[in-house]
Design an enzyme around this catalytic site. Structure first.
Site, PDB file in Angstrom:
ATOM      1  N   ARG A 202      62.473  19.803  80.807  1.00  0.00           N
ATOM      2  CA  ARG A 202      61.148  19.896  81.401  1.00  0.00           C
ATOM      3  C   ARG A 202      60.506  21.255  81.111  1.00  0.00           C
ATOM      4  O   ARG A 202      59.334  21.469  81.392  1.00  0.00           O
ATOM      5  CB  ARG A 202      61.325  19.689  82.916  1.00  0.00           C
ATOM      6  CG  ARG A 202      60.118  19.404  83.682  1.00  0.00           C
ATOM      7  CD  ARG A 202      59.548  18.019  83.297  1.00  0.00           C
ATOM      8  NE  ARG A 202      58.386  17.823  84.149  1.00  0.00           N
ATOM      9  CZ  ARG A 202      57.289  18.534  84.053  1.00  0.00           C
ATOM     10  NH1 ARG A 202      57.169  19.408  83.085  1.00  0.00           N
ATOM     11  NH2 ARG A 202      56.287  18.345  84.881  1.00  0.00           N
TER      12      ARG A 202
ATOM     13  N   LEU D 218      54.208  12.156  82.209  1.00  0.00           N
ATOM     14  CA  LEU D 218      54.977  12.349  83.439  1.00  0.00           C
ATOM     15  C   LEU D 218      54.005  12.699  84.556  1.00  0.00           C
ATOM     16  O   LEU D 218      52.820  12.848  84.335  1.00  0.00           O
ATOM     17  CB  LEU D 218      55.960  13.508  83.265  1.00  0.00           C
ATOM     18  CG  LEU D 218      57.422  13.178  82.934  1.00  0.00           C
ATOM     19  CD1 LEU D 218      58.291  14.375  83.205  1.00  0.00           C
ATOM     20  CD2 LEU D 218      57.948  11.985  83.720  1.00  0.00           C
ATOM     21  N   ASP D 219      54.535  12.884  85.745  1.00  0.00           N
ATOM     22  CA  ASP D 219      53.667  13.223  86.866  1.00  0.00           C
ATOM     23  C   ASP D 219      52.968  14.558  86.686  1.00  0.00           C
ATOM     24  O   ASP D 219      51.878  14.768  87.203  1.00  0.00           O
ATOM     25  CB  ASP D 219      54.481  13.231  88.165  1.00  0.00           C
ATOM     26  CG  ASP D 219      55.674  14.152  88.074  1.00  0.00           C
ATOM     27  OD1 ASP D 219      56.087  14.461  86.939  1.00  0.00           O
ATOM     28  OD2 ASP D 219      56.184  14.570  89.119  1.00  0.00           O
ATOM     29  N   GLU D 220      53.551  15.458  85.924  1.00  0.00           N
ATOM     30  CA  GLU D 220      53.036  16.821  85.954  1.00  0.00           C
ATOM     31  C   GLU D 220      52.589  17.386  84.622  1.00  0.00           C
ATOM     32  O   GLU D 220      51.683  18.189  84.571  1.00  0.00           O
ATOM     33  CB  GLU D 220      54.109  17.746  86.519  1.00  0.00           C
ATOM     34  CG  GLU D 220      54.166  17.722  88.029  1.00  0.00           C
ATOM     35  CD  GLU D 220      54.926  18.892  88.565  1.00  0.00           C
ATOM     36  OE1 GLU D 220      55.661  19.527  87.795  1.00  0.00           O
ATOM     37  OE2 GLU D 220      54.769  19.205  89.748  1.00  0.00           O
ATOM     38  N   GLY D 221      53.260  17.011  83.586  1.00  0.00           N
ATOM     39  CA  GLY D 221      52.915  17.555  82.284  1.00  0.00           C
ATOM     40  C   GLY D 221      53.598  18.875  82.015  1.00  0.00           C
ATOM     41  O   GLY D 221      54.162  19.501  82.909  1.00  0.00           O
TER      42      GLY D 221
END
Lengths: 274, 274, 274, 274
Positions: A202, D218-221
């Site tokens: 991530r 994704l939820d956030e990047g």
């Protein structure tokens, strides 16, 4: 000499306490007070310069404070602790070194582990090391053995220094607010296996660590201390593990110092750190 | 409502103060007390939930505290300040924005500068801007003009937001512990011209900033807040100046919030920050 | 496998180096390059995935780079170090623990101290401990003894882990950029005896630590790493000493990791830390 | 002049690129290269001192690099951006100030908001302010209006400065890696309404902020920058909101500087920040 009190809040608590100390000609060197107005809870930590009989003062305080008051006077400056560990050396070694040079603010009575890896480092400091393997036995049996052994040491606190077994509610109940744990924390939180791998994939820029009391109330229990360490894309997931070890060691040491200095008060799932 | 007190230390001060509050049925929501045992000095900051008449409480406190006691009850939550600046925009702009959105905890009455560069940004916020040029006049004349202008505003504090003139002892004496300054700080300290150039040449890994009260006692005066920002070899000296601006802005904002919340007490050359 | 190069800058250096690697089918996994345009100096650190013969590659690089080029190919990942200490345990213990668990990135060959206090902790790790007392002998004689002993160990680096003797220029010259020191740093800098006492009296809000190479060029030498720890008015000067110990331990550990990973290049009085 | 490249990794990429620059007598002032060995992806950022024709160099680089190479030569140092906001002033004001004093590294072309609260601060800087209310219309209609307006400005980046609407995948797809967002982050992560209230009740010791690119993956990047600010039990949930504002402002400013300096490369859901 330290006085730590928490109780239901009401008008006049500071006046009562300070009045009692004044009568005995005791000077307040340092004092912090906090009222959680949502919980209606009073917290204070008072340092006085001249030592007095702790038991007498405690019962005097009891007589002037609300019934639910938790009062600790002149807590033993040297807490008695047992450390639980598994295989990782970083937190335990740091504790052993501080213990050895008498700067931990606690006396480590023994180390208990579910693997033998850390026996050697304990031996080097003549630290009693007990192996309780979890293999081939039920959690119940494992914790029963653990409890029997712990009872022999009159512990003030149990420190989980990267102890990789989850303790059952049944066990935790026996040591309310007496078990301190350290674990890594991420932004965002990664659930599931191998959080460091997830953190790597991530591309997180921070790795954190959280020291907390272990309770059954919530997943984590009241937070004592948190801190982070910056990381970047050049960190492999192995480097991130290493960075995590650094911050875990540092945050646990910091949390233990606060707890052993009687600066941490807990109510519900929240700490007041004076 | 806030009560801030400092005085000579003696036994029973907390009892006296808390007793007085209890008599009036006032609950202490938050309290911090500190005794500087070397200076034998008592400091406290108390928050009470219910507002009372400040002047009456202040005189009641005066009657029970040592003669030298400095007592502030219910200080005006909105301090009156004037900002002094020169050419650099970063600290002043941050203050103007916070002032504009009412989150500064103070009311900026005017900006005074010895250059015109910052007139425009002040105008954009309808902020009175006064130019007092130092050129062609003596420091005495400059400061006399400054003083005359400042007297028109009844200031609680003067904030030097990168004001590049050194104020004379004569001027500083008129505003004891009322002038707040921000400056860069380095490890090691660089004396002489162009510290950023020196920091660059020395390859420092940190640039710091210090917010402090201006006094004549020492070179710097009592420190309110300090913080650092990491830098590295890839920073040119210009980049270091930019990093310095970021940390100066941040530390000054933090220090002002502490001062405006009446959390900073000063004795001799040292602050107690509650 | 790591390649570290510094030399006079000129156009085409990266092309030459990368071309040479390409010819041998070597892939650059990570590379950092920096030109100090004021000093006209080229620095690079290159990681390649496949190991090759270091000596051959080094001589190949020599043939295509300027005469003054300092080239290190495939530096021994396990540096050979000796630690010099006096009485304080914190930095030395941290090094001994990391050394013991093979996470230091170096092999500690021995500890040399001018007091016996730390003999015990060394013995616990079977670490050779040598006492060279400075008492009753000249600095020259002391350093001569030290040098004789050090020569027996083929050291890559000498780590001063709170070694409280100032080394003479004569001694330092024998180990150019091979001696690493840690010391506390303050904002402002305090000269003279007992800086912690001065820091306490001045009410500083930060205590720093600086790890640097020891040189004769300047008072301090090229800075490798710096960091700070926040303190406040509630810290006694003893607490400040303790906070200083924490940050010294942490900064020295960080600096050693950077040096042992061959990430620190030095030119003049300045480091490039890749 | 800056060259930013990412492509499939293979042996000889640095040699090819550096060779091409050498042929044109261009000196590499600063260079960073990173290979993600798991993704087999090559990233580099090169600064050269002498400006050349960007288009020509870009096509030359294209001819020697893998087909999938993303090459940016001499990106416009002044990015064109539009800021989207809602009601909160802190991030937007900071951007407006930096834009006004030409230190943002970008030109703010306009502000678009779904409320009128921030119109005034924009007007003070003669910044075009567009209101697009989301009330009474579908998300589709809202985003369609937004898109129409954005097309008029040829934006390099869209900055969400506390823009409180979630953008649909359909909209996000139109601006791949062009939308930058800031949001608070907590340890542990709090889901559901009012995270600050939860953070207060949980007694967290840190509040974080994360700046990231907005993606649908994704939820956030991909995360650009993260940082934290310490808090404690004395913070009300309102104080925590205020602390959150400080760190959000600071992290967004830091992230924007990195992006506008072309120091952030993205692949999959991860950034490389040189």
């Amino acid at each position: 000499m330290v006085i730590v009190i928490q109780c239901l809040d009401k008008v006049g608590l500071v006046a009562s306490i300070a009045g009692l100390l004044q009568e005995q000609n005791l000077n307040i060197v340092s004092m912090r007070e906090h009222v959680d107005s949502i919980q209606n809870r009073f917290f204070t930590r008072i340092e006085i310069s001249i030592p007095v009989d702790a038991q007498i003062l405690e019962s005097q305080l009891k007589s002037i404070l609300p019934d639910d008051a938790q009062i600790i006077v002149n807590p033993n400056p040297l807490k008695r602790i047992v450390v639980l560990a598994t295989k990782e050396y970083h937190c335990l070694s740091d504790i052993l070194i501080r213990n050895h040079f008498n700067t931990l603010g606690a006396e480590v009575l023994a180390v208990i582990a579910n693997h033998t890896n850390l026996a050697d480092i304990c031996n080097r400091f003549e630290m009693p090391f007990h192996l309780i393997s979890h293999e081939g036995i039920t959690k119940e049996a494992f914790e029963s053995e653990l409890y029997t052994l712990l009872q022999k040491y009159q512990v003030d606190y149990i420190v989980l220094a990267k102890f990789m077994r989850i303790l059952s509610p049944n066990f935790v109940e026996k040591y309310p607010l007496k078990i301190i744990n350290i674990h890594h924390s991420f932004l965002p939180a990664f659930v599931g296996a191998n959080p460091y791998r997830q953190a790597y994939e991530r591309g997180v820029k921070l790795i954190g660590a959280t020291a907390h009391f272990v309770t059954n109330q919530l997943d984590e229990g009241p937070i004592i201390a948190q801190q982070i360490i910056p990381v970047n894309h050049s960190f492999t997931s192995k480097d991130m593990v290493k960075a995590g070890m650094e911050i875990e060691t540092s945050v646990l040491a910091n949390a233990l110092q606060l707890v052993f200095d009687d600066k941490v008060l807990v109510y519900q799932n929240k700490t007041v750190v004076f």
